[in-house]
Design an enzyme around this catalytic site. Structure first.
Site, PDB file in Angstrom:
ATOM      1  N   LEU A  15      -1.765 -10.269   3.952  1.00 46.82           N
ATOM      2  CA  LEU A  15      -1.048 -11.112   2.956  1.00 46.82           C
ATOM      3  C   LEU A  15      -0.200 -10.676   2.483  1.00 46.82           C
ATOM      4  O   LEU A  15       1.155 -11.179   2.356  1.00 46.82           O
ATOM      5  CB  LEU A  15      -2.069 -10.092   1.661  1.00 46.82           C
ATOM      6  CG  LEU A  15      -1.759 -10.730   0.359  1.00 46.82           C
ATOM      7  CD1 LEU A  15      -2.126 -12.340   0.159  1.00 46.82           C
ATOM      8  CD2 LEU A  15      -2.851  -9.941  -0.555  1.00 46.82           C
ATOM      9  N   SER A 108      -7.129  -4.837  -6.879  1.00 49.43           N
ATOM     10  CA  SER A 108      -8.482  -5.658  -6.605  1.00 49.43           C
ATOM     11  C   SER A 108      -9.442  -5.772  -7.467  1.00 49.43           C
ATOM     12  O   SER A 108      -9.692  -4.405  -8.838  1.00 49.43           O
ATOM     13  CB  SER A 108      -9.196  -4.684  -5.386  1.00 49.43           C
ATOM     14  OG  SER A 108     -10.273  -4.720  -4.962  1.00 49.43           O
ATOM     15  N   TYR A 141     -12.622   3.103  -2.090  1.00 51.96           N
ATOM     16  CA  TYR A 141     -11.035   2.520  -1.957  1.00 51.96           C
ATOM     17  C   TYR A 141     -11.309   1.788  -4.031  1.00 51.96           C
ATOM     18  O   TYR A 141     -10.270   1.415  -4.176  1.00 51.96           O
ATOM     19  CB  TYR A 141     -11.763   1.249  -1.478  1.00 51.96           C
ATOM     20  CG  TYR A 141     -11.085   0.156  -1.168  1.00 51.96           C
ATOM     21  CD1 TYR A 141      -9.630  -0.148  -0.924  1.00 51.96           C
ATOM     22  CD2 TYR A 141     -11.126  -1.685  -1.783  1.00 51.96           C
ATOM     23  CE1 TYR A 141      -8.727  -1.026  -1.564  1.00 51.96           C
ATOM     24  CE2 TYR A 141     -10.398  -2.267  -2.504  1.00 51.96           C
ATOM     25  CZ  TYR A 141      -9.171  -2.893  -1.881  1.00 51.96           C
ATOM     26  OH  TYR A 141      -8.312  -3.529  -1.936  1.00 51.96           O
ATOM     27  N   LYS A 145      -7.767   2.438  -5.925  1.00 49.70           N
ATOM     28  CA  LYS A 145      -6.899   1.299  -6.789  1.00 49.70           C
ATOM     29  C   LYS A 145      -7.273   1.639  -8.878  1.00 49.70           C
ATOM     30  O   LYS A 145      -5.972   0.445  -9.344  1.00 49.70           O
ATOM     31  CB  LYS A 145      -7.755  -0.073  -6.613  1.00 49.70           C
ATOM     32  CG  LYS A 145      -7.489  -0.357  -5.151  1.00 49.70           C
ATOM     33  CD  LYS A 145      -6.029  -0.898  -4.550  1.00 49.70           C
ATOM     34  CE  LYS A 145      -5.900  -1.285  -3.854  1.00 49.70           C
ATOM     35  NZ  LYS A 145      -4.110  -1.384  -3.685  1.00 49.70           N
TER      36      LYS A 145
HETATM   37  N1  NAD Z   1      -7.821  -8.255   2.318  1.00 50.61           N
HETATM   38  C1  NAD Z   1      -8.499  -8.517   0.435  1.00 50.61           C
HETATM   39  O1  NAD Z   1      -9.828  -8.929   0.760  1.00 50.61           O
HETATM   40  C2  NAD Z   1      -8.215  -7.943  -0.363  1.00 50.61           C
HETATM   41  C3  NAD Z   1      -8.656  -7.643  -1.875  1.00 50.61           C
HETATM   42  C4  NAD Z   1      -8.285  -7.679  -2.649  1.00 50.61           C
HETATM   43  C5  NAD Z   1      -6.959  -6.672  -2.569  1.00 50.61           C
HETATM   44  N2  NAD Z   1      -5.760  -6.322  -1.389  1.00 50.61           N
HETATM   45  C6  NAD Z   1      -5.205  -5.708  -1.162  1.00 50.61           C
HETATM   46  O2  NAD Z   1      -4.314  -6.611  -0.762  1.00 50.61           O
HETATM   47  C7  NAD Z   1      -3.128  -5.894   0.393  1.00 50.61           C
HETATM   48  C8  NAD Z   1      -2.807  -6.105   1.786  1.00 50.61           C
HETATM   49  O3  NAD Z   1      -4.555  -6.281   2.576  1.00 50.61           O
HETATM   50  P1  NAD Z   1      -4.719  -7.162   3.467  1.00 50.61           P
HETATM   51  O4  NAD Z   1      -5.382  -7.806   3.191  1.00 50.61           O
HETATM   52  O5  NAD Z   1      -2.826  -7.519   3.886  1.00 50.61           O
HETATM   53  O6  NAD Z   1      -4.779  -5.930   4.634  1.00 50.61           O
HETATM   54  P2  NAD Z   1      -3.497  -5.465   5.770  1.00 50.61           P
HETATM   55  O7  NAD Z   1      -4.424  -4.263   6.451  1.00 50.61           O
HETATM   56  O8  NAD Z   1      -3.979  -7.190   6.301  1.00 50.61           O
HETATM   57  O9  NAD Z   1      -2.598  -5.088   5.108  1.00 50.61           O
HETATM   58  C9  NAD Z   1      -2.194  -3.684   4.699  1.00 50.61           C
HETATM   59  C10 NAD Z   1      -0.811  -3.232   5.279  1.00 50.61           C
HETATM   60  O10 NAD Z   1      -0.257  -2.257   4.525  1.00 50.61           O
HETATM   61  C11 NAD Z   1       0.088  -1.334   5.703  1.00 50.61           C
HETATM   62  N3  NAD Z   1      -0.259   0.346   5.615  1.00 50.61           N
HETATM   63  C12 NAD Z   1      -1.427   0.674   6.056  1.00 50.61           C
HETATM   64  N4  NAD Z   1      -0.993   1.796   5.318  1.00 50.61           N
HETATM   65  C13 NAD Z   1      -0.021   2.301   5.020  1.00 50.61           C
HETATM   66  C14 NAD Z   1       0.826   2.989   4.510  1.00 50.61           C
HETATM   67  N5  NAD Z   1       0.713   4.481   4.889  1.00 50.61           N
HETATM   68  N6  NAD Z   1       2.179   3.125   5.020  1.00 50.61           N
HETATM   69  C15 NAD Z   1       2.955   1.956   5.155  1.00 50.61           C
HETATM   70  N7  NAD Z   1       2.264   0.340   5.242  1.00 50.61           N
HETATM   71  C16 NAD Z   1       0.901   0.619   5.444  1.00 50.61           C
HETATM   72  C17 NAD Z   1      -1.298  -1.938   7.225  1.00 50.61           C
HETATM   73  O11 NAD Z   1      -0.223  -1.422   8.648  1.00 50.61           O
HETATM   74  C18 NAD Z   1      -1.055  -3.124   6.712  1.00 50.61           C
HETATM   75  O12 NAD Z   1      -0.013  -3.946   7.277  1.00 50.61           O
HETATM   76  C19 NAD Z   1      -3.862  -4.055  -0.074  1.00 50.61           C
HETATM   77  O13 NAD Z   1      -3.080  -3.472  -1.287  1.00 50.61           O
HETATM   78  C20 NAD Z   1      -5.580  -4.738  -0.406  1.00 50.61           C
HETATM   79  O14 NAD Z   1      -5.564  -3.621  -0.997  1.00 50.61           O
HETATM   80  C21 NAD Z   1      -6.850  -7.146  -0.604  1.00 50.61           C
END
Ligand code: NAD
Length: 298
Positions: A15, A108, A141, A145
């Protein structure tokens, strides 16, 4: 763009990448992530490290906070709580100390308690589920959130920062589309990554989804509007991907009728999501543009 300097935490993730692409021609974008982010100034570090977060927040006008352990499978319960809760605390505290004006916090839809595990659906009290609906997280999780939302509220109430909370549903990345198509082709028989995807098709029991380009645009809207308000704002496509109309599917899953506060919504759009999308529309000027249901079912 209202803000000149914008930090994207999680810029190296899925994202985060879409968000950087959406923002980079409109403001100076930098990143903070454990992973490298291509083509932008970047602090490689953890949101759990208060010093790294403080460094990344220096000189920023706004923050899009995306970094997290992004689902129930991304660590033990303790690790998910540690990264998401302490990390978000660090971001909010450093933002306040650095004089950042606005922080968008990524929550989320799982906070409401019925999206992650098919078998653990807590029936909603009413439809559409809005920002006032009780939150009942049922896994670490979702709980993380909820706690992030509560911290966001607390910082917003202190009055030094504007904080906006968004609740995206399952983000349907192109990488997962083959799974979603396999599920749509065989709704009863679909069992998991048979189509070669990295994850099974998601979106909880109702098969919600949103296109990542839409989420990235929602962040931009939340940065551009003058008074975004706190939210929380559900971010979801205009329909679910489930074969049955939403009210029928919910009755089937919960074994009971749910109070419909807006019957016309489900009459006019039988596949409307469980969620109230008017908050994002009215306060952020955002409605999802990408309708995958049309692609799947014509
Ligand atoms: N993917 C989904 O379906 C979804 C749905 C609702 C909410 N979200 C939220 O959207 C956001 C992004 O999700 P995504 O799909 O891009 O996942 P993703 O895993 O591709 O991205 C998460 C990023 O956070 C980074 N990260 C994790 N721990 C970290 C830390 N301690 N310090 C710094 N960086 C860290 C990871 O390296 C990664 O680049 C998250 O907050 C997730 O909870 C995702």
């Amino acid at each position: 763009m209202r803000f000149e300097n914008v930090l994207v935490t999680g810029a190296g993730g899925l994202l985060g990448g879409y968000t950087v692409a959406e923002l980079r021609d409109r403001c100076r974008v930098s990143g903070l992530d454990l992973l490298p982010a291509e083509g932008i100034p970047h602090v490689e570090g953890s949101i759990e490290d208060a010093d790294a977060v403080a460094r990344a927040c220096e000189g920023q006008d706004a923050i899009v906070h995306i970094a997290a352990r992004p689902n129930v499978w991304s660590g033990s319960g303790r690790e998910i709580i540690q990264t998401n809760v302490v990390g978000t605390w660090n971001v909010l505290e450093a933002a306040e100390n650095a004089g950042v004006k606005r922080v968008i916090v990524t929550s989320s839809d799982s906070v409401v308690g019925f999206t992650v595990f098919e078998g653990a659906m807590i029936p909603p009290d009413y439809l559409p589920v809005d920002g006032e609906h009780p939150r009942r997280p049922t896994d670490p999780y979702a709980l993380s959130k909820k706690l992030c939302e509560d911290m966001a509220r607390s910082f917003a109430d202190r009055g030094k920062l504007e904080v906006v909370v968004v609740r995206p549903v399952y983000v349907l990345y192109p990488e997962f589309e083959c799974e979603v198509k396999a599920r749509a082709a065989d709704p009863k028989g679909y069992k998991g990554p048979a189509a070669g995807g990295r994850q099974p098709a998601g979106g909880g029991p109702m098969w919600h989804y949103i296109d990542p380009r839409d989420v990235a645009r929602a962040y931009r809207c939340a940065l551009e509007v003058e008074e975004p308000g706190f939210g929380p704002y559900f971010l979801c496509g205009p329909t679910t991907l489930a074969p049955e109309p939403t009210v029928d599917r919910l009755r089937d899953r919960t074994g009971r009728e749910t109070d419909l506060r807006d019957p016309a919504l489900y009459r006019d759009n039988p596949h409307a999501p469980l969620y109230d999308l008017t908050g994002a529309a009215e306060h952020l000027g955002f409605r999802a543009a990408h309708d995958l249901r049309r692609v799947l079912y014509g």
